[in-house]
Design a protein around this motif. Structure first.
Motif, PDB file in Angstrom:
ATOM      1  N   TRP A  95       0.840  -1.211   0.000  1.00  0.00           N
ATOM      2  CA  TRP A  95       0.000   0.000   0.000  1.00  0.00           C
ATOM      3  C   TRP A  95       0.876   1.263   0.000  1.00  0.00           C
ATOM      4  O   TRP A  95       0.659   2.191  -0.779  1.00  0.00           O
ATOM      5  CB  TRP A  95      -0.872   0.039   1.257  1.00  0.00           C
ATOM      6  N   LEU A  96       1.856   1.265   0.923  1.00  0.00           N
ATOM      7  CA  LEU A  96       2.725   2.438   1.056  1.00  0.00           C
ATOM      8  C   LEU A  96       3.469   2.722  -0.239  1.00  0.00           C
ATOM      9  O   LEU A  96       3.571   3.867  -0.687  1.00  0.00           O
ATOM     10  CB  LEU A  96       3.747   2.220   2.176  1.00  0.00           C
ATOM     11  N   LEU A  97       3.951   1.626  -0.832  1.00  0.00           N
ATOM     12  CA  LEU A  97       4.674   1.749  -2.092  1.00  0.00           C
ATOM     13  C   LEU A  97       3.796   2.431  -3.126  1.00  0.00           C
ATOM     14  O   LEU A  97       4.216   3.353  -3.834  1.00  0.00           O
ATOM     15  CB  LEU A  97       5.016   0.322  -2.541  1.00  0.00           C
ATOM     16  N   PHE A  98       2.564   1.968  -3.201  1.00  0.00           N
ATOM     17  CA  PHE A  98       1.609   2.469  -4.177  1.00  0.00           C
ATOM     18  C   PHE A  98       1.313   3.961  -3.936  1.00  0.00           C
ATOM     19  O   PHE A  98       1.415   4.788  -4.846  1.00  0.00           O
ATOM     20  CB  PHE A  98       0.341   1.615  -4.074  1.00  0.00           C
ATOM     21  N   VAL A  99       0.977   4.304  -2.685  1.00  0.00           N
ATOM     22  CA  VAL A  99       0.618   5.697  -2.370  1.00  0.00           C
ATOM     23  C   VAL A  99       1.824   6.610  -2.579  1.00  0.00           C
ATOM     24  O   VAL A  99       1.718   7.698  -3.166  1.00  0.00           O
ATOM     25  CB  VAL A  99       0.110   5.809  -0.911  1.00  0.00           C
ATOM     26  N   THR A 100       2.992   6.146  -2.120  1.00  0.00           N
ATOM     27  CA  THR A 100       4.207   6.960  -2.258  1.00  0.00           C
ATOM     28  C   THR A 100       4.508   7.241  -3.720  1.00  0.00           C
ATOM     29  O   THR A 100       4.747   8.385  -4.121  1.00  0.00           O
ATOM     30  CB  THR A 100       5.403   6.234  -1.610  1.00  0.00           C
ATOM     31  N   ALA A 101       4.449   6.192  -4.541  1.00  0.00           N
ATOM     32  CA  ALA A 101       4.743   6.369  -5.967  1.00  0.00           C
ATOM     33  C   ALA A 101       3.713   7.281  -6.612  1.00  0.00           C
ATOM     34  O   ALA A 101       4.048   8.158  -7.413  1.00  0.00           O
ATOM     35  CB  ALA A 101       4.763   5.011  -6.662  1.00  0.00           C
ATOM     36  N   LEU A 102       2.468   7.102  -6.227  1.00  0.00           N
ATOM     37  CA  LEU A 102       1.377   7.874  -6.824  1.00  0.00           C
ATOM     38  C   LEU A 102       1.595   9.378  -6.642  1.00  0.00           C
ATOM     39  O   LEU A 102       1.312  10.172  -7.541  1.00  0.00           O
ATOM     40  CB  LEU A 102       0.046   7.455  -6.173  1.00  0.00           C
ATOM     41  N   PHE A 103       2.129   9.758  -5.478  1.00  0.00           N
ATOM     42  CA  PHE A 103       2.314  11.190  -5.226  1.00  0.00           C
ATOM     43  C   PHE A 103       3.722  11.657  -5.582  1.00  0.00           C
ATOM     44  O   PHE A 103       3.893  12.740  -6.139  1.00  0.00           O
ATOM     45  CB  PHE A 103       1.996  11.518  -3.761  1.00  0.00           C
ATOM     46  N   ALA A 104       4.719  10.850  -5.259  1.00  0.00           N
ATOM     47  CA  ALA A 104       6.098  11.316  -5.445  1.00  0.00           C
ATOM     48  C   ALA A 104       6.479  11.384  -6.914  1.00  0.00           C
ATOM     49  O   ALA A 104       7.174  12.308  -7.333  1.00  0.00           O
ATOM     50  CB  ALA A 104       7.064  10.395  -4.696  1.00  0.00           C
ATOM     51  N   PHE A 105       5.995  10.429  -7.718  1.00  0.00           N
ATOM     52  CA  PHE A 105       6.437  10.388  -9.117  1.00  0.00           C
ATOM     53  C   PHE A 105       5.981  11.613  -9.910  1.00  0.00           C
ATOM     54  O   PHE A 105       6.820  12.346 -10.446  1.00  0.00           O
ATOM     55  CB  PHE A 105       5.997   9.080  -9.771  1.00  0.00           C
ATOM     56  N   PRO A 106       4.674  11.889  -9.974  1.00  0.00           N
ATOM     57  CA  PRO A 106       4.277  13.061 -10.792  1.00  0.00           C
ATOM     58  C   PRO A 106       4.813  14.383 -10.248  1.00  0.00           C
ATOM     59  O   PRO A 106       5.251  15.244 -11.024  1.00  0.00           O
ATOM     60  CB  PRO A 106       2.746  13.026 -10.766  1.00  0.00           C
ATOM     61  N   ILE A 107       4.807  14.538  -8.919  1.00  0.00           N
ATOM     62  CA  ILE A 107       5.261  15.814  -8.364  1.00  0.00           C
ATOM     63  C   ILE A 107       6.770  15.963  -8.559  1.00  0.00           C
ATOM     64  O   ILE A 107       7.255  17.013  -8.976  1.00  0.00           O
ATOM     65  CB  ILE A 107       4.883  15.920  -6.868  1.00  0.00           C
ATOM     66  N   GLY A 108       7.511  14.890  -8.277  1.00  0.00           N
ATOM     67  CA  GLY A 108       8.968  14.966  -8.407  1.00  0.00           C
ATOM     68  C   GLY A 108       9.407  15.183  -9.842  1.00  0.00           C
ATOM     69  O   GLY A 108      10.245  16.036 -10.130  1.00  0.00           O
ATOM     70  N   VAL A 109       8.811  14.419 -10.747  1.00  0.00           N
ATOM     71  CA  VAL A 109       9.198  14.552 -12.159  1.00  0.00           C
ATOM     72  C   VAL A 109       8.767  15.929 -12.675  1.00  0.00           C
ATOM     73  O   VAL A 109       9.508  16.597 -13.395  1.00  0.00           O
ATOM     74  CB  VAL A 109       8.579  13.414 -13.000  1.00  0.00           C
ATOM     75  N   GLY A 110       7.583  16.355 -12.277  1.00  0.00           N
ATOM     76  CA  GLY A 110       7.110  17.678 -12.698  1.00  0.00           C
ATOM     77  C   GLY A 110       8.047  18.779 -12.222  1.00  0.00           C
ATOM     78  O   GLY A 110       8.430  19.667 -12.995  1.00  0.00           O
ATOM     79  N   ALA A 111       8.442  18.705 -10.958  1.00  0.00           N
ATOM     80  CA  ALA A 111       9.347  19.729 -10.422  1.00  0.00           C
ATOM     81  C   ALA A 111      10.691  19.683 -11.136  1.00  0.00           C
ATOM     82  O   ALA A 111      11.278  20.728 -11.454  1.00  0.00           O
ATOM     83  CB  ALA A 111       9.532  19.514  -8.917  1.00  0.00           C
ATOM     84  N   GLY A 112      11.156  18.458 -11.398  1.00  0.00           N
ATOM     85  CA  GLY A 112      12.428  18.318 -12.110  1.00  0.00           C
ATOM     86  C   GLY A 112      12.365  18.935 -13.495  1.00  0.00           C
ATOM     87  O   GLY A 112      13.278  19.644 -13.921  1.00  0.00           O
ATOM     88  N   ILE A 113      11.257  18.677 -14.198  1.00  0.00           N
ATOM     89  CA  ILE A 113      11.095  19.250 -15.543  1.00  0.00           C
ATOM     90  C   ILE A 113      11.051  20.768 -15.456  1.00  0.00           C
ATOM     91  O   ILE A 113      11.705  21.467 -16.231  1.00  0.00           O
ATOM     92  CB  ILE A 113       9.815  18.712 -16.211  1.00  0.00           C
TER      93      ILE A 113
END
Lengths: 306, 268
Positions: free
Chosen positions: A90-108
């Motif tokens: 569950w944690l993996l799923f929730v963490t990825a769900l939020f961290a991936f788009p926000i992190g990649v977006g900020a990086g871009i």
């Protein structure tokens, strides 16, 4: 040491006077560094192998279907890892769900749009610093913000809150990985896109991002691997060690593998230490599965990008 | 020596540059450029490294906007419109002014997609297959790649890649083609093919080419601008326009001694 003869060439040139033809000193240095780096590699591997073998010897006999599908129990033989395992997934799923788009977006944004100004530089330094903040601090932040302030949304001490906290924790790592991956894309590609009348986003979306994606993916999976091994922030958020039901997204009471392992290790009975070893094996299997997924996805995207 | 800056922009002038200074931050990279680039002719920029040829070229499609701190003083007009006017949209401008780069830089996608991308993002409404074929034919590449349009743009040879980049640039029907040393990474045979292509393309486009190859400038261009560089106190290089005249004049009877020395290979 070497079988070569430095005098194999005829000594006709006057350069002999200016350059030393004796290479043995340089070859010796070469060997010293080769041995030093070999020792470094082997040291790391031996320590890891020792840990791995030790855990496997202790844990393999205990690892069976009953262990995976059972809830915690006061008797070590009947205790299982189901609740923490589901909690971790569950944690993996929730963490990825939020961290991936926000992190990649900020990086871009930082790499492609922000330009080189004071604001961007301040952000950059701060993100670097955030990556070095101890995870317990993130736990305290998560406790204050997600558990308390966002209580109506997150439901308090839940998988949701913990996932958001872990997402914060790995956000800097994903941002940095995204920026590195984007920076590795040659600028000639951006110029080619822009020179055709593409906007910045069109250029990034169509050409830069596909090139950078395997790198971004690798960075994200590495960050997620770190997240699922985290214990300290989960303790602060309120992960429990005795959860006799399958945790849900917003339900109070959840556990995670590192928490359960930590708890079992701390008990006096040796039977629980065996359980901990088996739990570590389960955690490692989850990790290996994640990394395998990452490698598979990366190869697929690399094949696609030609 | 230089064209008179007070000359009115006549018909047939694509770019009118007057008293232009090019800066990177506070560093004056190229100073006092005056030239009128004629329509449907090939204009060559020659000169030693660091003289600012590429800088001047990259201002014509405002690609220098991408470099932080780069800016221009003076007049640069495209068909009578100030390029750096607030009303000019750089993205739209770059659709009209195509560019081919020094190193072939096809997108790492299929040959077809390399051509289709520019058309698609610019809202092309016609038949895409037809456009791809027409562009590749114009770039003299169709016969070589017609059976492998789905293959990567990076799978073909360097010379073919550069012609693919030319096809990609002309697919969006620009009015001008800027070429920044387009043959410097190509072998002599590929170079000749690109030069032949330029002769055909100038029927339709105004071409400005930066080249280090003096024979190339004399072979392909109608007008030639010679830039030179002088060392600054800080150790940098500052470029300036020495002479701008018909190519015949520059190579046979230049007004400046520096031009004479350069084109005859005595320095640079």
């Amino acid at each position: 040491m070497t079988a070569t003869d430095p005098n194999a060439f005829s000594q006709s040139s006057s350069a002999e006077q200016h350059f030393s033809s004796d290479l043995s000193g340089r070859y010796r240095l070469d060997n010293i560094f080769r041995i030093a780096s070999w020792v470094a590699t082997v040291t790391a591997l031996v320590v890891l192998a020792f840990l791995l073998i030790d855990v496997l010897i202790d844990g393999i006999p205990r690892l069976d279907w009953q262990f995976i599908t059972s809830f915690p129990s006061r008797s070590a033989e009947r205790a299982g890892i189901l609740a923490p395992l589901v909690g971790t997934i569950w944690l993996l799923f929730v963490t990825a769900l939020f961290a991936f788009p926000i992190g990649v977006g900020a990086g871009i944004f930082l790499e492609e749009f922000a330009g080189d100004n004071l604001f961007a530089r301040i952000l950059e330094v701060n993100i670097g610093n955030l990556a070095a903040v101890p995870s317990i601090i993130y736990g305290l932040l998560g406790l204050a913000v997600f558990v308390r302030v966002f209580l109506p949304i997150t439901g308090g001490r839940t998988v949701f809150s913990a996932g958001l906290t872990l997402a914060l924790l790995i956000l800097p790592v994903i941002i940095v990985a995204t920026r590195e991956a984007l920076r590795a894309v040659p600028s000639s590609l951006r110029q080619a896109g822009m020179a055709l009348g593409a906007t910045r986003w069109q250029t990034v979306r169509e050409h830069v991002l596909p090139q950078a994606f395997p790198g971004i993916l690798t960075g994200t999976i590495l960050a997620l691997s770190r997240a699922i091994g985290e214990t300290a922030p989960l303790i602060v958020i309120g992960a429990q060690t005795f959860v006799p039901f399958v945790p849900s997204f917003r339900g109070t009471g959840f556990s995670a593998l590192p928490i359960q392992i930590f708890n079992w290790v701390g008990r006096p009975q040796a039977e629980f230490h065996v359980n901990a070893a088996a739990g570590i094996i389960v955690l490692m299997i989850v990790l290996v599965a994640m990394n395998a997924t990452a490698i598979y996805l990366r190869n697929r995207f690399q094949a696609e990008k030609m | 020596m230089q064209t008179n800056p007070s000359t009115a922009v006549g018909a047939g002038t694509t770019f009118h540059v007057a008293q232009a200074n090019y800066y990177y931050g506070s560093f004056l990279a190229v100073s006092n450029v005056n030239l009128d680039i004629p329509e449907r002719k090939i204009t060559a920029f020659i000169g030693p490294s660091g003289c600012g040829k590429s800088t001047v070229l990259r201002c014509f499609n405002r690609l220098n906007d991408l470099i932080p701190g780069a800016h221009v003083e003076g007049t640069i007009q495209y068909r009578g419109v100030d390029l750096y006017d607030k009303s000019v949209d750089a993205t739209e401008l770059r659709r009209r002014i195509g560019m081919v780069f020094q190193k072939p830089n096809p997108f790492p996608k299929s040959i077809y997609e390399n051509i289709a991308f520019g058309a698609r993002i610019n809202g092309y409404k016609g038949d895409m297959d037809e456009l791809v074929e027409r562009s590749l034919r114009k770039a003299a590449l169709w016969e070589e790649v017609k059976d492998k349009l789905k293959e990567s743009g990076l799978s073909i040879s360097g010379g073919q890649q550069q012609r693919l980049c030319i096809a990609r640039a002309i697919a969006i029907e620009p009015e001008v083609l800027l070429m920044d040393e387009p043959c410097s990474a190509l072998d002599p045979i590929s170079t000749l093919r690109v030069e032949d292509l330029m002769h055909e393309l100038k029927e339709q486009f105004t071409i400005v080419i930066v080249t280090h190859n003096m024979q190339q400038a004399s072979r392909v261009s109608d007008m030639t601008a010679f830039y030179n560089a002088q060392a600054t106190e800080k150790g940098g290089k500052q470029g300036y326009l020495v002479e701008y005249a018909p190519t015949q004049t520059i190579f046979n009877n230049p007004a400046q001694q520096a031009t004479q020395d350069y084109v005859s290979g005595r320095f640079g």
